[in-house]
Write a protein that holds these residues in place. Structure first.
Motif, PDB file in Angstrom:
ATOM      1  N   CYS A  22      17.056  25.034  -2.643  1.00 59.07           N
ATOM      2  CA  CYS A  22      16.263  22.946  -2.367  1.00 59.07           C
ATOM      3  C   CYS A  22      16.506  21.989  -1.819  1.00 59.07           C
ATOM      4  N   GLU A  23      17.177  22.512  -0.263  1.00 58.02           N
ATOM      5  CA  GLU A  23      17.466  21.530   0.281  1.00 58.02           C
ATOM      6  C   GLU A  23      16.390  21.242   0.896  1.00 58.02           C
ATOM      7  N   TYR A  24      15.366  21.739   0.513  1.00 55.02           N
ATOM      8  CA  TYR A  24      13.939  20.735   2.009  1.00 55.02           C
ATOM      9  C   TYR A  24      13.747  19.278   0.944  1.00 55.02           C
ATOM     10  N   HIS A  25      13.489  18.726  -0.210  1.00 54.72           N
ATOM     11  CA  HIS A  25      13.140  17.457  -0.542  1.00 54.72           C
ATOM     12  C   HIS A  25      14.687  16.746   0.319  1.00 54.72           C
ATOM     13  N   CYS A  26      16.184  16.623   0.317  1.00 60.17           N
ATOM     14  CA  CYS A  26      16.893  16.298   1.210  1.00 60.17           C
ATOM     15  C   CYS A  26      16.404  16.659   2.214  1.00 60.17           C
ATOM     16  N   ASP A  27      15.975  17.818   3.155  1.00 56.23           N
ATOM     17  CA  ASP A  27      15.613  17.257   4.525  1.00 56.23           C
ATOM     18  C   ASP A  27      14.369  16.179   4.748  1.00 56.23           C
ATOM     19  N   TRP A 172      18.700  -0.824  -5.129  1.00 54.47           N
ATOM     20  CA  TRP A 172      17.000  -0.204  -5.389  1.00 54.47           C
ATOM     21  C   TRP A 172      16.962   1.072  -5.863  1.00 54.47           C
ATOM     22  N   THR A 173      16.107   1.584  -6.857  1.00 49.39           N
ATOM     23  CA  THR A 173      16.509   3.245  -7.112  1.00 49.39           C
ATOM     24  C   THR A 173      15.045   3.226  -7.944  1.00 49.39           C
ATOM     25  N   VAL A 174      14.082   4.440  -7.597  1.00 51.68           N
ATOM     26  CA  VAL A 174      13.495   5.143  -8.279  1.00 51.68           C
ATOM     27  C   VAL A 174      13.284   6.516  -8.653  1.00 51.68           C
ATOM     28  N   GLN A 175      12.727   6.664  -9.774  1.00 56.73           N
ATOM     29  CA  GLN A 175      13.016   8.468 -10.311  1.00 56.73           C
ATOM     30  C   GLN A 175      11.937   9.650  -9.548  1.00 56.73           C
ATOM     31  N   PHE A 176      10.635   8.447  -8.822  1.00 59.84           N
ATOM     32  CA  PHE A 176       9.732   9.659  -8.288  1.00 59.84           C
ATOM     33  C   PHE A 176      10.290   9.626  -6.738  1.00 59.84           C
ATOM     34  N   HIS A 177       9.893  10.676  -6.208  1.00 62.36           N
ATOM     35  CA  HIS A 177      10.500  11.021  -5.274  1.00 62.36           C
ATOM     36  C   HIS A 177       8.823  10.560  -4.185  1.00 62.36           C
ATOM     37  N   PRO A 178       9.031   9.586  -3.337  1.00 62.32           N
ATOM     38  CA  PRO A 178       8.879   9.741  -2.211  1.00 62.32           C
ATOM     39  C   PRO A 178       8.104   9.783  -0.406  1.00 62.32           C
ATOM     40  N   GLU A 179       9.329  10.462  -1.024  1.00 69.38           N
ATOM     41  CA  GLU A 179       9.376  12.367   0.737  1.00 69.38           C
ATOM     42  C   GLU A 179       8.993  13.576   0.466  1.00 69.38           C
ATOM     43  N   VAL A 180       8.038  13.702  -1.343  1.00 68.50           N
ATOM     44  CA  VAL A 180       7.088  14.684  -1.061  1.00 68.50           C
ATOM     45  C   VAL A 180       6.162  13.981  -0.787  1.00 68.50           C
ATOM     46  N   THR A 181       5.222  15.201   0.043  1.00 64.84           N
ATOM     47  CA  THR A 181       4.045  15.399   0.197  1.00 64.84           C
ATOM     48  C   THR A 181       3.318  17.053   0.252  1.00 64.84           C
ATOM     49  N   ALA A 182       2.083  16.873   0.282  1.00 69.77           N
ATOM     50  CA  ALA A 182       1.144  17.998   0.388  1.00 69.77           C
ATOM     51  C   ALA A 182       1.462  18.942   0.645  1.00 69.77           C
ATOM     52  N   ALA A 183       2.495  18.609   1.717  1.00 70.57           N
ATOM     53  CA  ALA A 183       3.138  20.097   2.430  1.00 70.57           C
ATOM     54  C   ALA A 183       4.067  20.856   2.056  1.00 70.57           C
ATOM     55  N   LEU A 184       4.838  20.314   1.358  1.00 74.57           N
ATOM     56  CA  LEU A 184       5.960  20.703   0.166  1.00 74.57           C
ATOM     57  C   LEU A 184       5.266  21.061  -1.248  1.00 74.57           C
ATOM     58  N   ARG A 185       4.153  21.195  -1.605  1.00 72.76           N
ATOM     59  CA  ARG A 185       3.218  21.446  -2.504  1.00 72.76           C
ATOM     60  C   ARG A 185       3.627  22.883  -3.223  1.00 72.76           C
ATOM     61  N   ASP A 186       3.513  24.065  -1.793  1.00 77.01           N
ATOM     62  CA  ASP A 186       3.776  25.597  -2.082  1.00 77.01           C
ATOM     63  C   ASP A 186       4.980  25.233  -3.211  1.00 77.01           C
ATOM     64  N   ARG A 187       6.135  25.036  -2.439  1.00 78.06           N
ATOM     65  CA  ARG A 187       7.597  25.213  -2.598  1.00 78.06           C
ATOM     66  C   ARG A 187       7.772  24.388  -4.019  1.00 78.06           C
ATOM     67  N   LEU A 188       7.191  23.616  -4.152  1.00 77.21           N
ATOM     68  CA  LEU A 188       7.367  22.992  -5.680  1.00 77.21           C
ATOM     69  C   LEU A 188       6.584  23.846  -6.730  1.00 77.21           C
ATOM     70  N   VAL A 189       5.117  24.408  -6.770  1.00 74.90           N
ATOM     71  CA  VAL A 189       4.517  25.133  -7.537  1.00 74.90           C
ATOM     72  C   VAL A 189       5.920  26.552  -7.538  1.00 74.90           C
ATOM     73  N   GLU A 190       6.318  26.804  -6.965  1.00 71.85           N
ATOM     74  CA  GLU A 190       6.479  28.209  -6.924  1.00 71.85           C
ATOM     75  C   GLU A 190       8.135  27.395  -7.528  1.00 71.85           C
ATOM     76  N   ASP A 191       9.357  26.513  -7.312  1.00 69.28           N
ATOM     77  CA  ASP A 191      10.289  26.283  -7.517  1.00 69.28           C
ATOM     78  C   ASP A 191      10.069  25.981  -9.123  1.00 69.28           C
ATOM     79  N   PHE A 192       9.503  24.708  -9.151  1.00 70.61           N
ATOM     80  CA  PHE A 192       9.109  23.645 -10.489  1.00 70.61           C
ATOM     81  C   PHE A 192       8.123  24.125 -10.956  1.00 70.61           C
ATOM     82  N   GLY A 193       7.213  24.578 -10.743  1.00 72.84           N
ATOM     83  CA  GLY A 193       5.415  24.612 -11.924  1.00 72.84           C
ATOM     84  C   GLY A 193       4.706  23.802 -11.540  1.00 72.84           C
ATOM     85  N   TRP A 194       4.762  23.353 -10.337  1.00 71.65           N
ATOM     86  CA  TRP A 194       3.949  21.923  -9.935  1.00 71.65           C
ATOM     87  C   TRP A 194       2.582  22.325 -10.498  1.00 71.65           C
ATOM     88  N   GLU A 195       2.323  21.027 -11.451  1.00 76.38           N
ATOM     89  CA  GLU A 195       1.265  21.316 -12.219  1.00 76.38           C
ATOM     90  C   GLU A 195       0.065  20.654 -11.485  1.00 76.38           C
TER      91      GLU A 195
END
Length: 222
Positions: A22-27, A172-195
């Motif tokens: 799951c390192e890709y979000h840190c990347d 400053w802090t945010v619960q959401f992920h500003p780094e997440v884009t459509a390019a990661l959607r397939d990984r998010l579906v596979e790893d976290f059940g992205w809806e």
């Protein structure tokens, strides 16, 4: 959107992921700050605070309440308090949001997984300038009570404390992920059940937060 160039400020991206798959979000966060130094906090690396002009705390699949089996979590809570004391500009993302608030006496609880685009209410505040209300949410824990001196600056239907800002320190802090884009959607579906939702990544401009934070760091750097 173009990556952020932090030079000549010295900025550190603190990587908190415990699962190599799951390192890709840190990347993705690190890619926004190509001049930054990356610190693998889980592996025992630490920030030389005397050299730091700014710090970004990434997300993680770890939970802030797992410190008994993950001692580095207490170390990071101590780091947060030192960053506040030294008034070093700091941005916390997801786990970074949670550890920052927990370090200052707030409460983090498991609330169930949210993995989708959501609509947030964002305060009229420089961090959110030009940021659309549709943002990527990916978390199972949430801050239920903010830390001391932390003001709520973002909220969502499923998370009242969706973003915070320290009243006096540049944190400053945010619960959401500003780094997440459509390019990661397939990984998010596979790893976290992205809806899928009625929203689209075309509606998202959350990555502007990184540009704003970079400006805050530059303005604070001597």
């Amino acid at each position: 959107m173009a990556a952020v160039d932090t030079d000549p400020s010295t900025l550190y991206v603190v990587r908190n992921e415990v699962d190599a798959d799951c390192e890709y979000h840190c990347d993705a966060v690190a890619s926004r700050f190509p001049a930054a130094d990356e610190v693998d906090f889980v592996a025992g690396e630490r920030i030389p605070l005397d050299d730091a002009d700014g710090v970004v705390l990434t997300g993680s699949t770890a939970a802030v309440y797992e410190s008994e089996r993950r001692p580095w979590i207490d170390d990071q809570a101590t780091l947060v308090r030192e960053l506040v004391d030294r008034e070093i500009p700091t941005l916390g993302v997801c786990f970074g949001h949670q550890i920052a608030n927990a370090a200052l006496g707030g409460t983090v609880e498991h609330v169930g997984t949210t993995a989708r685009l959501v609509e947030a209410t964002l305060a009229d505040e420089p961090l959110f300038e030009g940021v659309a209300p549709v943002v990527p949410a990916l978390h199972g824990d949430a801050v239920t009570e903010p830390g001391a001196e932390m003001e709520v600056i973002a909220s969502a239907d499923h998370a009242r404390v969706f973003g915070t800002r320290h009243r006096s320190a540049p944190l400053w802090t945010v619960q959401f992920h500003p780094e997440v884009t459509a390019a990661l959607r397939d990984r998010l579906v596979e790893d976290f059940g992205w809806e899928p939702t009625a929203f689209s990544f075309d509606d998202v401009s959350a990555d502007r937060i990184f540009e704003h934070f970079d400006r805050f760091v530059a303005e604070a750097t001597p």
